[in-house]
Design an enzyme around this catalytic site. Structure first.
Site, PDB file in Angstrom:
ATOM      1  N   TRP A  79     -24.924  76.921  30.437  1.00 16.84           N
ATOM      2  CA  TRP A  79     -25.827  75.627  30.656  1.00 16.84           C
ATOM      3  C   TRP A  79     -23.987  75.046  30.955  1.00 16.84           C
ATOM      4  O   TRP A  79     -24.249  72.912  30.531  1.00 16.84           O
ATOM      5  CB  TRP A  79     -26.396  74.980  29.907  1.00 16.84           C
ATOM      6  CG  TRP A  79     -27.675  75.785  30.178  1.00 16.84           C
ATOM      7  CD1 TRP A  79     -28.735  75.889  31.254  1.00 16.84           C
ATOM      8  CD2 TRP A  79     -29.032  76.733  29.332  1.00 16.84           C
ATOM      9  NE1 TRP A  79     -29.534  77.070  31.504  1.00 16.84           N
ATOM     10  CE2 TRP A  79     -29.315  77.422  30.266  1.00 16.84           C
ATOM     11  CE3 TRP A  79     -27.636  77.661  28.179  1.00 16.84           C
ATOM     12  CZ2 TRP A  79     -30.255  78.328  29.298  1.00 16.84           C
ATOM     13  CZ3 TRP A  79     -28.714  78.167  27.667  1.00 16.84           C
ATOM     14  CH2 TRP A  79     -29.824  78.887  28.273  1.00 16.84           C
ATOM     15  N   GLY A 105      -0.034  71.878  24.753  1.00 17.11           N
ATOM     16  CA  GLY A 105       0.389  70.024  25.048  1.00 17.11           C
ATOM     17  C   GLY A 105       0.556  69.969  23.687  1.00 17.11           C
ATOM     18  O   GLY A 105       0.750  70.894  22.670  1.00 17.11           O
ATOM     19  N   TRP A 106       0.662  69.264  23.023  1.00 13.16           N
ATOM     20  CA  TRP A 106       1.232  68.141  21.745  1.00 13.16           C
ATOM     21  C   TRP A 106       0.221  68.825  20.862  1.00 13.16           C
ATOM     22  O   TRP A 106       0.351  69.590  19.528  1.00 13.16           O
ATOM     23  CB  TRP A 106       1.513  67.323  21.814  1.00 13.16           C
ATOM     24  CG  TRP A 106       1.721  66.234  20.021  1.00 13.16           C
ATOM     25  CD1 TRP A 106       0.287  65.979  19.460  1.00 13.16           C
ATOM     26  CD2 TRP A 106       3.304  65.515  20.191  1.00 13.16           C
ATOM     27  NE1 TRP A 106       1.624  65.275  18.161  1.00 13.16           N
ATOM     28  CE2 TRP A 106       2.795  65.858  18.420  1.00 13.16           C
ATOM     29  CE3 TRP A 106       4.016  66.384  20.587  1.00 13.16           C
ATOM     30  CZ2 TRP A 106       3.930  65.597  17.751  1.00 13.16           C
ATOM     31  CZ3 TRP A 106       5.357  66.430  19.678  1.00 13.16           C
ATOM     32  CH2 TRP A 106       5.436  66.152  18.615  1.00 13.16           C
ATOM     33  N   ASN A 107      -1.207  68.724  20.538  1.00 12.81           N
ATOM     34  CA  ASN A 107      -2.246  69.218  19.841  1.00 12.81           C
ATOM     35  C   ASN A 107      -2.157  70.725  19.561  1.00 12.81           C
ATOM     36  O   ASN A 107      -2.345  70.632  18.110  1.00 12.81           O
ATOM     37  CB  ASN A 107      -3.848  68.354  20.494  1.00 12.81           C
ATOM     38  CG  ASN A 107      -3.588  66.986  20.020  1.00 12.81           C
ATOM     39  OD1 ASN A 107      -3.041  65.889  19.340  1.00 12.81           O
ATOM     40  ND2 ASN A 107      -4.413  66.461  20.863  1.00 12.81           N
ATOM     41  N   GLU A 147       5.396  72.372  23.093  1.00  9.04           N
ATOM     42  CA  GLU A 147       5.810  71.564  23.237  1.00  9.04           C
ATOM     43  C   GLU A 147       6.394  71.233  21.246  1.00  9.04           C
ATOM     44  O   GLU A 147       5.349  70.912  20.375  1.00  9.04           O
ATOM     45  CB  GLU A 147       5.197  69.853  22.653  1.00  9.04           C
ATOM     46  CG  GLU A 147       4.927  69.767  24.242  1.00  9.04           C
ATOM     47  CD  GLU A 147       4.186  68.351  24.304  1.00  9.04           C
ATOM     48  OE1 GLU A 147       4.111  67.623  23.256  1.00  9.04           O
ATOM     49  OE2 GLU A 147       3.493  68.672  25.269  1.00  9.04           O
ATOM     50  N   TYR A 148       6.974  71.776  20.551  1.00  5.76           N
ATOM     51  CA  TYR A 148       8.583  72.052  22.006  1.00  5.76           C
ATOM     52  C   TYR A 148       9.046  73.355  20.867  1.00  5.76           C
ATOM     53  O   TYR A 148       8.936  73.428  19.962  1.00  5.76           O
ATOM     54  CB  TYR A 148       9.628  70.972  21.624  1.00  5.76           C
ATOM     55  CG  TYR A 148       9.304  70.130  22.169  1.00  5.76           C
ATOM     56  CD1 TYR A 148       9.239  69.272  23.678  1.00  5.76           C
ATOM     57  CD2 TYR A 148       8.373  68.963  21.445  1.00  5.76           C
ATOM     58  CE1 TYR A 148       8.572  67.890  24.757  1.00  5.76           C
ATOM     59  CE2 TYR A 148       8.237  67.773  22.594  1.00  5.76           C
ATOM     60  CZ  TYR A 148       7.865  67.437  23.639  1.00  5.76           C
ATOM     61  OH  TYR A 148       7.985  66.699  24.373  1.00  5.76           O
ATOM     62  N   MET A 211       9.305  64.847  31.172  1.00  6.72           N
ATOM     63  CA  MET A 211       8.660  64.823  30.488  1.00  6.72           C
ATOM     64  C   MET A 211       9.386  63.074  30.448  1.00  6.72           C
ATOM     65  O   MET A 211      10.114  62.859  29.429  1.00  6.72           O
ATOM     66  CB  MET A 211       7.385  64.713  29.232  1.00  6.72           C
ATOM     67  CG  MET A 211       6.139  66.473  29.768  1.00  6.72           C
ATOM     68  SD  MET A 211       5.902  66.941  28.458  1.00  6.72           S
ATOM     69  CE  MET A 211       6.755  67.717  27.408  1.00  6.72           C
ATOM     70  N   THR A 212       9.716  62.559  31.162  1.00  3.46           N
ATOM     71  CA  THR A 212      10.592  60.972  31.900  1.00  3.46           C
ATOM     72  C   THR A 212       9.896  60.074  30.908  1.00  3.46           C
ATOM     73  O   THR A 212       9.808  58.861  31.621  1.00  3.46           O
ATOM     74  CB  THR A 212      11.378  61.037  32.693  1.00  3.46           C
ATOM     75  OG1 THR A 212       9.900  61.459  33.689  1.00  3.46           O
ATOM     76  CG2 THR A 212      12.393  61.737  32.324  1.00  3.46           C
TER      77      THR A 212
END
Length: 483
Positions: A79, A105-107, A147-148, A211-212
């Site tokens: 569900w 991602g960063w986390n 990253e990174y 990622m500017t």
């Protein structure tokens, strides 16, 4: 209080013939949990505004398999909310749309990526599992957001080379299934030179999302715009002069990245600071740490554009434009934020067009003004598309400007003097019909105006608090316009 405004920009309608550029939009799925006007579920996405949508995020397991981070939100099992399925189903509305899923991602961090990338068996397993995951959930490709490499918890001795090997393995598996492979990468030379062999990773990627942004932030002792277009007078060292959008783009091009694979990243959020002294509020002012969290995002040092524009409308925030760095910032008491608006995004689009880049990337659509509380819905995304010339017409900042005597406005707040933005001709509420070429104000709504190209009507809307002045062909404060 009084605010002086010295310059208004004329909006001109310009027909387009060039090919469409990328408008790559990341979607942070956790925004489904935000409350009130900040909640952004998949159903709120307009699939006609982006060329690519990227679902963020999934993770990577130590055994080299893809890890779903929020099964109840992402999947339909037990569900669940089936957010991924709804996301990829947006292609039924826009058949040209491509949907991808971002891993990392960063986390998620760097350690597991590093471990998997340095083991040939785990790399192969990850490549196969990621490709099968995309097929199973009807994604058109994978976006790698490590990253990174060679930084944080990774292995600085081998990560840079192993990232190339990881992309090579992914390219092989994804190509078998006709899937895209992209990556989000650190943009500044100080970081990118550590993490990437740019010519080699470029071989395997369909496009590269720079990622500017986050080039400055509340981790520093002074205020700084996190996505300034150019270096400013406070940037005196070589390292400081690299922390702007223009320098990042030039570094990647010089390092061997093909222009046609680069998407310029733009941030639909601002980085915030707490000022040490409320009277010192310029770029480079002393900071004591991150600013207060927003009503919706509730993250220290961060405000979504939707949160910023609402503060500018309702609270005592003061807007400033930095001529050197070509970006706006705002402050209120000891709170300070640097961000992008329609005008600064248009200037960044000029950089994309000048260097023949593939397009732009957005982090992220759920912090745009998607409710239209400060103007048109998805106002930043609309400005980005216009600047990239993705559409039948655009509203552009003409080289021709109209200079007026400074106008005194009594107001508690002030928003930026942006150009008006184009909206769909089917969205107009009036029955105005074109008969001759030219600009016309809506007879029922002074904030609306039209450009008629023979019998074809193009619809526009002035920024909040302004009306279209037919005598000067520009939006001006409502008190200055005779309707």
């Amino acid at each position: 209080m009084t605010v002086l405004i010295g310059l208004w920009l004329i909006a001109l309608v310009v027909p387009l013939t060039q090919a469409e550029k990328n408008v790559v939009c990341y979607y942070g799925s956790w925004s489904s949990y935000r409350h009130g006007n900040g909640q952004f579920v998949v159903d709120r996405i307009d699939p006609l505004l982006c060329t690519h949508l990227i679902y963020s995020f999934v993770g990577v397991n130590a055994n080299g398999t893809v890890r779903v981070l929020d099964p109840w939100l992402d999947l339909e099992d037990n569900w669940g909310l089936a957010t991924m399925k709804k996301f990829t189903s947006l292609k039924k509305i826009n058949t040209n749309l491509k949907t991808l899923v971002a891993v990392g991602g960063w986390n998620v961090g760097s350690e597991t990526f590093s471990d998997v990338a340095q083991n040939a068996v785990l790399r192969a397993r990850f490549a196969q599992d990621a490709a099968e995951f995309c097929v199973r959930h009807e994604f058109d490709g994978l976006d790698v957001d490590w990253e990174y490499p060679a930084q944080r918890d990774g292995d600085p001795m081998v990560d840079r080379d192993n990232f190339v090997h990881l992309l090579s393995d992914l390219r092989q598996e994804l190509s078998k299934r006709g899937l895209l492979l992209t990556a989000a990468v650190a943009a500044a030379e100080t970081s990118a030179s550590i993490s990437y062999n740019i010519p080699e990773i470029s071989k395997y990627l369909d496009f590269i999302n720079l990622m500017t942004y986050d080039l400055h932030g509340p981790w520093e002792a002074t205020t700084g715009h996190h996505a300034a277009l150019h270096a400013g007078p406070n940037d005196v060292t070589v390292a400081q002069q690299q922390l702007n959008v223009e320098s990042c783009v030039m570094f990647w091009l010089a390092a061997g990245a093909p222009a046609e694979k680069l998407n310029l990243g733009v941030a639909f959020y601002g980085r915030t600071f707490t000022l040490r002294s409320a009277s010192e509020n310029h770029i480079g002012a002393l900071s004591s740490g991150p600013g207060q969290g927003g009503l919706y995002s509730q993250e220290l040092g961060f405000l979504g554009y939707n949160e910023i524009c609402e503060k500018l409308l309702t609270d005592r925030w003061y807007f400033k434009w930095d001529e050197d760095q070509q970006v706006p910032y705002a402050f209120s008491g000891n709170q300070w934020v640097g961000f992008d608006n329609a005008e600064s995004l248009t200037l960044k689009c000029d950089l994309v067009n000048l260097h023949g880049l593939a397009g732009a990337m957005v982090w992220s659509i759920e912090t745009d003004d998607f409710n239209g509380r400060c103007g048109d819905k998805f106002g930043l995304l609309g400005a980005l598309r216009a600047g990239l010339k993705n559409g039948d017409t655009i509203t552009s900042v003409s080289a021709t400007t109209l200079t007026k005597e400074p106008t005194t406005v009594s107001a508690g707040t002030m928003t930026t003097t942006e150009t008006s933005t184009a909206v769909s001709s089917t969205a107009a509420s009036s029955e105005f019909n074109c008969s001759v070429t030219g600009f016309f104000r809506d007879p029922m709504d002074s904030a609306k105006f039209y450009y008629c190209d023979d019998l074809t009507r193009h619809d526009f809307h002035c920024p909040f608090g302004t009306y279209f002045d037919i005598t000067i062909l520009a939006c001006d404060w409502a008190s200055n316009v005779q309707c």
